[in-house]
Design a protein around this motif. Structure first.
Motif, PDB file in Angstrom:
ATOM      1  N   GLU A  90       0.831  -1.207   0.000  1.00 19.29           N
ATOM      2  CA  GLU A  90       0.000   0.000   0.000  1.00 19.29           C
ATOM      3  C   GLU A  90       0.865   1.256   0.000  1.00 19.29           C
ATOM      4  O   GLU A  90       0.561   2.216  -0.705  1.00 19.29           O
ATOM      5  CB  GLU A  90      -0.948  -0.004   1.201  1.00 19.29           C
ATOM      6  CG  GLU A  90      -1.848   1.190   1.268  1.00 19.29           C
ATOM      7  CD  GLU A  90      -2.850   1.289   0.131  1.00 19.29           C
ATOM      8  OE1 GLU A  90      -3.507   2.331   0.030  1.00 19.29           O
ATOM      9  OE2 GLU A  90      -2.996   0.335  -0.663  1.00 19.29           O
ATOM     10  N   VAL A  91       1.951   1.257   0.755  1.00 24.85           N
ATOM     11  CA  VAL A  91       2.864   2.410   0.784  1.00 24.85           C
ATOM     12  C   VAL A  91       3.449   2.645  -0.605  1.00 24.85           C
ATOM     13  O   VAL A  91       3.473   3.778  -1.099  1.00 24.85           O
ATOM     14  CB  VAL A  91       3.972   2.202   1.844  1.00 24.85           C
ATOM     15  CG1 VAL A  91       5.105   3.196   1.675  1.00 24.85           C
ATOM     16  CG2 VAL A  91       3.389   2.292   3.249  1.00 24.85           C
ATOM     17  N   VAL A  92       3.891   1.586  -1.260  1.00 24.99           N
ATOM     18  CA  VAL A  92       4.465   1.720  -2.608  1.00 24.99           C
ATOM     19  C   VAL A  92       3.404   2.218  -3.593  1.00 24.99           C
ATOM     20  O   VAL A  92       3.670   3.105  -4.410  1.00 24.99           O
ATOM     21  CB  VAL A  92       5.073   0.378  -3.083  1.00 24.99           C
ATOM     22  CG1 VAL A  92       5.420   0.428  -4.564  1.00 24.99           C
ATOM     23  CG2 VAL A  92       6.296   0.030  -2.263  1.00 24.99           C
ATOM     24  N   LEU A 103       9.211   2.503   2.536  1.00 21.48           N
ATOM     25  CA  LEU A 103       9.284   2.768   1.103  1.00 21.48           C
ATOM     26  C   LEU A 103      10.663   2.418   0.554  1.00 21.48           C
ATOM     27  O   LEU A 103      10.784   1.756  -0.480  1.00 21.48           O
ATOM     28  CB  LEU A 103       8.940   4.231   0.834  1.00 21.48           C
ATOM     29  CG  LEU A 103       8.839   4.661  -0.616  1.00 21.48           C
ATOM     30  CD1 LEU A 103       7.789   3.838  -1.358  1.00 21.48           C
ATOM     31  CD2 LEU A 103       8.491   6.138  -0.704  1.00 21.48           C
ATOM     32  N   HIS A 104      11.706   2.826   1.269  1.00 19.45           N
ATOM     33  CA  HIS A 104      13.072   2.517   0.825  1.00 19.45           C
ATOM     34  C   HIS A 104      13.289   1.002   0.752  1.00 19.45           C
ATOM     35  O   HIS A 104      13.794   0.485  -0.249  1.00 19.45           O
ATOM     36  CB  HIS A 104      14.086   3.155   1.786  1.00 19.45           C
ATOM     37  CG  HIS A 104      15.496   2.785   1.496  1.00 19.45           C
ATOM     38  ND1 HIS A 104      16.202   3.323   0.446  1.00 19.45           N
ATOM     39  CD2 HIS A 104      16.336   1.904   2.107  1.00 19.45           C
ATOM     40  CE1 HIS A 104      17.409   2.786   0.421  1.00 19.45           C
ATOM     41  NE2 HIS A 104      17.519   1.928   1.426  1.00 19.45           N
ATOM     42  N   ARG A 105      12.902   0.296   1.800  1.00 20.78           N
ATOM     43  CA  ARG A 105      13.104  -1.156   1.827  1.00 20.78           C
ATOM     44  C   ARG A 105      12.247  -1.865   0.782  1.00 20.78           C
ATOM     45  O   ARG A 105      12.694  -2.818   0.138  1.00 20.78           O
ATOM     46  CB  ARG A 105      12.790  -1.701   3.217  1.00 20.78           C
ATOM     47  CG  ARG A 105      13.818  -1.288   4.246  1.00 20.78           C
ATOM     48  CD  ARG A 105      13.465  -1.771   5.629  1.00 20.78           C
ATOM     49  NE  ARG A 105      14.464  -1.341   6.600  1.00 20.78           N
ATOM     50  CZ  ARG A 105      14.283  -1.394   7.896  1.00 20.78           C
ATOM     51  NH1 ARG A 105      13.157  -1.861   8.403  1.00 20.78           N
ATOM     52  NH2 ARG A 105      15.234  -0.969   8.710  1.00 20.78           N
ATOM     53  N   LYS A 131      13.732  -1.398  -2.627  1.00 19.56           N
ATOM     54  CA  LYS A 131      14.934  -2.233  -2.755  1.00 19.56           C
ATOM     55  C   LYS A 131      14.534  -3.690  -3.045  1.00 19.56           C
ATOM     56  O   LYS A 131      15.105  -4.339  -3.920  1.00 19.56           O
ATOM     57  CB  LYS A 131      15.756  -2.140  -1.470  1.00 19.56           C
ATOM     58  CG  LYS A 131      17.078  -2.836  -1.527  1.00 19.56           C
ATOM     59  CD  LYS A 131      17.866  -2.592  -0.257  1.00 19.56           C
ATOM     60  CE  LYS A 131      19.196  -3.311  -0.293  1.00 19.56           C
ATOM     61  NZ  LYS A 131      19.967  -3.084   0.931  1.00 19.56           N
ATOM     62  N   ARG A 132      13.528  -4.212  -2.310  1.00 23.97           N
ATOM     63  CA  ARG A 132      13.061  -5.584  -2.550  1.00 23.97           C
ATOM     64  C   ARG A 132      12.468  -5.732  -3.949  1.00 23.97           C
ATOM     65  O   ARG A 132      12.678  -6.741  -4.630  1.00 23.97           O
ATOM     66  CB  ARG A 132      12.046  -5.998  -1.495  1.00 23.97           C
ATOM     67  CG  ARG A 132      12.664  -6.332  -0.158  1.00 23.97           C
ATOM     68  CD  ARG A 132      11.681  -7.019   0.773  1.00 23.97           C
ATOM     69  NE  ARG A 132      10.470  -6.239   1.006  1.00 23.97           N
ATOM     70  CZ  ARG A 132      10.270  -5.467   2.066  1.00 23.97           C
ATOM     71  NH1 ARG A 132      11.183  -5.380   3.007  1.00 23.97           N
ATOM     72  NH2 ARG A 132       9.141  -4.809   2.197  1.00 23.97           N
ATOM     73  N   LEU A 133      11.709  -4.738  -4.379  1.00 24.01           N
ATOM     74  CA  LEU A 133      11.144  -4.779  -5.730  1.00 24.01           C
ATOM     75  C   LEU A 133      12.246  -4.810  -6.781  1.00 24.01           C
ATOM     76  O   LEU A 133      12.172  -5.591  -7.739  1.00 24.01           O
ATOM     77  CB  LEU A 133      10.229  -3.572  -5.972  1.00 24.01           C
ATOM     78  CG  LEU A 133       8.860  -3.596  -5.315  1.00 24.01           C
ATOM     79  CD1 LEU A 133       8.150  -2.261  -5.514  1.00 24.01           C
ATOM     80  CD2 LEU A 133       8.010  -4.729  -5.866  1.00 24.01           C
TER      81      LEU A 133
END
Length: 191
Positions: free
Chosen positions: A131-133, A161-163, A166-168
């Motif tokens: 949801e944040v992304v 959001l940063h993490r 990065k995972r995406l």
């Protein structure tokens, strides 16, 4: 008159009104819409009657006797008619939305771009990170605005959001030191 007495009197007035109008309104709605919608529309009409109990013409201030149906029913039919119209508009909006969603899903973007890998990578995130992304990428919200929408702190949103990004990037195979969309020799002369 105390507040409790006032509430008691209002409840007694509504119960007297409901006793007189519920069955006629139910029949009225049955003749105008499908049986599956009647109960919901009737409930909405009764809620409006409760909220506007003081506006019902022909309803005595004190429920000494049941109201005369000839005095209260026409106005109550108008309320039911309005609630039915609202329900029909809502159904129309839902139907148009479903049709638009189906058309959007069936339509392949120009150039045949397939974003199934992106959707799979998003699905692998936790629901809050996803949801944040989405709020950041699709709705264009800042971390402060996302924090307001989700109830998180702006700092927590920034970290999530940063993490998540990065995972995406890892899942989408973009583990390079170059920003995506740039070529190594971009902007250099060929001399």
């Amino acid at each position: 008159m105390t507040e409790e007495e006032s509430r008691h009197r209002q409840r007694a007035r509504f119960e007297a009104l409901a006793h007189v109008v519920a069955e006629p309104l139910h029949r009225y709605l049955l003749r105008r819409t499908g049986a599956d919608a009647v109960e919901d529309v009737l409930a909405e009409a009764m809620l409006v009657l409760w909220r506007r109990i003081d506006d019902v013409p022909g309803l005595a201030a004190a429920p000494a006797s049941p109201p005369d149906p000839d005095d209260v029913l026409p106005w109550c039919y108008g309320v039911a008619r309005g609630c039915l119209a609202n329900a029909r508009r809502a159904d129309g909006r839902r139907l148009r939305l479903m049709e638009r969603l189906i058309r959007t899903q069936d339509r392949q973007p120009p150039g045949g771009d397939d974003h199934s890998d992106l959707h799979a990578a998003l699905a692998a995130l936790g629901s809050l990170d996803r949801e944040v992304v989405r709020l950041w990428a699709w709705e264009g919200l800042t971390p402060r605005q996302i924090a307001e929408a989700t109830g998180l702190s702006p700092n927590a949103v920034s970290i999530r959001l940063h993490r998540a990004k990065k995972r995406l990037a890892e899942q989408l195979g973009r583990k390079t030191n170059e920003p995506s969309g740039h070529k190594r020799d971009e902007g250099r002369s060929s001399q």
